[in-house]
Design an enzyme around this catalytic site. Sequence first.
Site, PDB file in Angstrom:
ATOM      1  N   ASP A 104      -1.787 -12.302  10.595  1.00  0.00           N
ATOM      2  CA  ASP A 104      -2.814 -11.437  11.168  1.00  0.00           C
ATOM      3  C   ASP A 104      -2.356  -9.992  11.268  1.00  0.00           C
ATOM      4  O   ASP A 104      -1.230  -9.709  11.657  1.00  0.00           O
ATOM      5  CB  ASP A 104      -3.213 -11.928  12.567  1.00  0.00           C
ATOM      6  CG  ASP A 104      -3.929 -13.260  12.514  1.00  0.00           C
ATOM      7  OD1 ASP A 104      -4.690 -13.449  11.545  1.00  0.00           O
ATOM      8  OD2 ASP A 104      -3.725 -14.090  13.401  1.00  0.00           O
ATOM      9  N   GLU A 158     -15.706 -19.525  11.810  1.00  0.00           N
ATOM     10  CA  GLU A 158     -14.264 -19.655  11.634  1.00  0.00           C
ATOM     11  C   GLU A 158     -13.664 -19.107  12.927  1.00  0.00           C
ATOM     12  O   GLU A 158     -13.906 -17.953  13.282  1.00  0.00           O
ATOM     13  CB  GLU A 158     -13.831 -18.826  10.418  1.00  0.00           C
ATOM     14  CG  GLU A 158     -12.473 -19.144   9.884  1.00  0.00           C
ATOM     15  CD  GLU A 158     -12.343 -20.560   9.317  1.00  0.00           C
ATOM     16  OE1 GLU A 158     -11.202 -20.987   9.157  1.00  0.00           O
ATOM     17  OE2 GLU A 158     -13.356 -21.243   9.054  1.00  0.00           O
TER      18      GLU A 158
END
Length: 268
Positions: free
Chosen positions: A60, A49
């Site tokens: 994030d 990924e």
Amino acid sequence: MERYQQLFKQLAAKKEGAFVPFVQLGDPSPAMSLNIIDTLIAAGADALELGIPFSDPLADGPTIQNAALRAFAAGVTPAICFEILAEIRQKHPTIPIGLLMYANLVFHNGIDHFYQRCAEVGVDSVLIADVPFEESAPFRAAALRHGIAPIFICPPNADDDLLREIASHGRGYTYLLSRAGVTGAENHGQLPLNHLVDKLREYNAAPALQGFGISEPAQVKASLAAGAAGAISGSAIVKIIEKNVAQPVEMLVQLTRFVTEMKAATRS
């Protein structure tokens, strides 16, 4: 897309789950990034990924934001990321490669052009973190036109309608979110998610991989026990990179150890 099907078939035959590491492409530099990815694969990663660094990454936490900043400092651009991807695919013809992205990067040169580039360099799937399912139709259509699996996030509070939609339109795998919030190894994944996995299976969804807050082997075992087909770990890996930027040899040793232990946890 077929690479995911092959992988899950092979793992099922061996009674293993998938361990999937996440890293930012180009972190801490393009050359080192390739070294890191080769190391992850050699240590037992079942699929990859990968992130394309973005300036405003909403989903994030600080660890992965810092990885993007290191990549930017090394001059990494989306074009360089695609060069890295092409190189990974050339060296590793069978491993599934997924991108974890933000919509701006997909829009930049046009949605169709983006998926065409993905297909050219051998990317298997794309997950766009800031596009909710309800807005995903144009992305899904372009992805499927180019043989790319559209990946959808299944949140812990997903209702039945959303589960059916994800099952119907997702390909490759289903990203099962451990919890709401941002990424980060400190924020441990919350289980159990058995009911979601059961429903996804009932609706014939692509296999579920659990992500967010997965940083130790016990959590991988717990994901598999809940019925997931595997686990994705990002922040814990990116942290190893961050702590060892000045000692690349030590970095690769620690990454090998971490991935080996996490992969071992997928074997029942």
